[in-house]
Design an enzyme around this catalytic site. Structure first.
Site, PDB file in Angstrom:
ATOM      1  N   PRO A 232      58.032  36.926  43.332  1.00 39.57           N
ATOM      2  CA  PRO A 232      57.804  38.231  42.706  1.00 39.57           C
ATOM      3  C   PRO A 232      56.637  38.946  43.401  1.00 39.57           C
ATOM      4  O   PRO A 232      55.470  38.636  43.176  1.00 39.57           O
ATOM      5  CB  PRO A 232      57.472  37.882  41.245  1.00 39.57           C
ATOM      6  CG  PRO A 232      57.068  36.455  41.259  1.00 39.57           C
ATOM      7  CD  PRO A 232      57.610  35.798  42.486  1.00 39.57           C
ATOM      8  N   ASP A 412      51.842  37.224  45.588  1.00 34.95           N
ATOM      9  CA  ASP A 412      52.772  36.529  44.696  1.00 34.95           C
ATOM     10  C   ASP A 412      52.205  36.646  43.280  1.00 34.95           C
ATOM     11  O   ASP A 412      51.164  36.053  42.967  1.00 34.95           O
ATOM     12  CB  ASP A 412      52.856  35.058  45.153  1.00 34.95           C
ATOM     13  CG  ASP A 412      53.860  34.244  44.339  1.00 34.95           C
ATOM     14  OD1 ASP A 412      54.178  34.650  43.209  1.00 34.95           O
ATOM     15  OD2 ASP A 412      54.289  33.188  44.847  1.00 34.95           O
ATOM     16  N   HIS A 413      52.908  37.407  42.448  1.00 31.85           N
ATOM     17  CA  HIS A 413      52.356  37.704  41.119  1.00 31.85           C
ATOM     18  C   HIS A 413      52.359  36.480  40.199  1.00 31.85           C
ATOM     19  O   HIS A 413      51.742  36.490  39.147  1.00 31.85           O
ATOM     20  CB  HIS A 413      53.145  38.868  40.494  1.00 31.85           C
ATOM     21  CG  HIS A 413      52.318  39.704  39.562  1.00 31.85           C
ATOM     22  ND1 HIS A 413      51.098  39.306  39.053  1.00 31.85           N
ATOM     23  CD2 HIS A 413      52.541  40.933  39.050  1.00 31.85           C
ATOM     24  CE1 HIS A 413      50.617  40.234  38.260  1.00 31.85           C
ATOM     25  NE2 HIS A 413      51.466  41.237  38.237  1.00 31.85           N
ATOM     26  N   ARG A 414      53.036  35.399  40.616  1.00 36.76           N
ATOM     27  CA  ARG A 414      52.965  34.178  39.807  1.00 36.76           C
ATOM     28  C   ARG A 414      51.595  33.531  39.944  1.00 36.76           C
ATOM     29  O   ARG A 414      51.151  32.775  39.089  1.00 36.76           O
ATOM     30  CB  ARG A 414      54.022  33.154  40.293  1.00 36.76           C
ATOM     31  CG  ARG A 414      55.437  33.589  40.050  1.00 36.76           C
ATOM     32  CD  ARG A 414      56.403  32.651  40.743  1.00 36.76           C
ATOM     33  NE  ARG A 414      56.193  32.604  42.192  1.00 36.76           N
ATOM     34  CZ  ARG A 414      56.862  31.819  43.031  1.00 36.76           C
ATOM     35  NH1 ARG A 414      57.797  31.013  42.570  1.00 36.76           N
ATOM     36  NH2 ARG A 414      56.624  31.836  44.324  1.00 36.76           N
TER      37      ARG A 414
END
Ligand code: CAO
Length: 440
Positions: A232, A412-414
């Site tokens: 993401p 990476d939004h995680r």
């Protein structure tokens, strides 16, 4: 004079027990130095092993499906002194001669330790994916084998519809389609319920030309596709005032010219980036997300990958231990590695181990873009062309012309929150505006 020489697998970096996917020569063939002998394919790389010298193939000691490592024997070549300049020197030793490093090597960005991410077709069940030994026994021509390898498909499971059940490209396509449909109907929720790709006969609308994608593009494309779909991404944009940095660069370049060296902005940028990565360690990390556990692997080394535009496609060489190098040494390595990339001569080891990547389009143009993360890294910095802009200075109550560098940080939004990303680019812009901060 004739001499029999043993050819071994050269230094192929960290790879061990790599399957042979194709033997490109046969006994009795005459090869020239640098002609490809065999292809190897690990989960990270496709490597062609070139002939270390010209000669006649006397014996082939590997077959598709065999696993080889550095030092494994491949074949025996008969070398005559007239056809190979090296023959006389090699004749004086009984030692087997090892090849020079492979020349046409394509490395995919390094993968995470998480096994599922290493598959080329994440939506197909593992049992359908490439099994080199089974694939090598299937009845199919080289182009169909190449096509199946690119898709990561086990040819042993595909039924051929050609003469004597030979597997055709259409058979592989039909197999993939059928398996994708099956996995969608299986209702795991994992497959994307997308419309089929439009099949258009463009020639109906005007003249067309068909040009195959280069091998580098096909491999890079598969990686970019996976990274784009599985990570993401969010991109944070910012601008850095590099007016003073550019003055410093020009000044330093005058001195560097005498040593035939060019200090480009990218070298300074890497130096500044290290300061920011040290302050925000989660950007110099990888996500290990498997077996129901999620861990962040924080790296205590700073190896920077940088995207290089080559005639055959995108390559990402890596400068190691950038934190321990000065701008001059970084600039030297940048120049050397980008030249090797453009000549297609990068070694596998020169493309491995990046902890963070920069993609600079500043030498070409543009005001911003959204780079795709080079998995298993968690962020990538995009740099566009610097331009003079009017910047309002409150203390003087006036607009002043400043050289502004556009930054695009995809993350990476995680792993990384928007607030951390904004702090990261703000800090990087501060360092670029005042490179003295990189010394602290
Ligand atoms: N703003 C303004 N000018 C810039 C600049 C920037 N951000 N970055 C570089 N320049 C200038 C350089 O100073 C140089 O100018 P001079 O010749 O007047 O000194 C000129 O542009 C050419 O620089 P360069 O691009 O050759 O050198 P570099 O060190 O900045 O970049 C490299 C090296 C290998 C990154 C670059 O050549 C390259 O291949 N870029 C493309 C990367 C790419 O394709 N990324 C996309 C990946 S996703 O598809």
């Amino acid at each position: 004079m004739v001499e029999i020489k043993q050819v071994l697998i050269p230094d192929i970096g960290d790879f061990k027990d790599v399957p042979v996917i194709e033997v490109l020569v046969k006994t009795g063939d005459h090869v020239k130095s640098e002609d490809p002998l065999i292809s190897l394919e690990s989960d990270k790389a496709t490597i062609e092993i070139p002939a270390p010298f010209s000669g006649l193939i006397k014996e082939i000691q590997v077959k598709p499906g065999d696993k080889v490592s550095e030092g494994s024997p491949i074949l025996v070549i008969e070398v005559s002194a007239t056809e190979d300049g090296d023959a006389s020197s090699a004749a004086s030793t009984d030692q087997p001669v090892t090849n020079p490093p492979p020349v046409s090597t394509v490395i995919e960005p390094k993968q995470t330790a998480a096994q599922p991410i290493q598959k080329a077709q994440p939506s197909l069940p593992d049992s359908l994916l490439l099994d080199t030994a089974a694939s090598s026994k299937a009845h199919a021509g080289p182009s169909v084998r190449r096509f199946a390898r690119e898709l990561g498909i086990n040819l042993g499971l595909v039924t051929g519809s050609g003469a004597k059940l030979r597997i055709l490209k259409e058979d592989v396509q039909a197999f993939v389609k059928a398996q994708l449909l099956k996995s969608q109907r299986g209702g795991t929720g994992a497959a994307l319920n997308l419309l089929p790709w439009p099949q258009v006969d463009f020639a109906k609308f005007g003249p067309v030309e068909i040009k195959p994608l280069t091998r580098i593009k096909q491999i890079a494309g598969a990686n970019l596709h996976r990274n784009w779909v599985m990570i993401p991404h969010v991109t944070q944009f910012d601008e850095a005032d590099i007016t003073e940095l550019e003055a410093l660069r020009k000044e330093s370049n005058e001195a560097a010219k005498q040593d035939n060296l060019k200090l480009t902005l990218l070298a300074f940028l890497m130096k500044a980036l290290i300061t920011t990565l040290k302050k925000f360690p989660e950007f110099n990390a990888s996500l290990d997300n498997h077996a129901g556990e999620a861990n962040l692997i924080l790296k205590h080394y700073y190896h920077l990958g940088f995207a290089v535009d080559t005639p055959n496609g995108l390559m990402v060489p890596v400068i190691r231990e950038v934190d321990q190098k000065g701008v001059i040494m970084i600039a030297e390595e940048l120049g050397k590695l980008s030249a090797l990339a453009r000549e297609g001569k990068l070694k596998p080891t020169e493309m491995q181990g990046a902890s963070f990547t920069i993609s600079s389009l500043g030498g070409i143009g543009g005001t911003g873009f959204t780079p795709i993360i080079n998995a298993p890294e968690v962020a990538i910095l995009g740099v566009s062309r610097a331009s003079l802009k009017p910047v309002y200075q409150y203390q003087n109550n006036q607009f002043v012309p400043r050289l502004m560098l556009p930054l695009s940080l995809s993350y990476d939004h995680r792993v990384i929150d928007g607030a951390s990303a904004a702090r990261f680019t703000t800090h990087l812009a501060e360092v670029l505006a005042d490179m003295r901060l990189a010394l602290l």
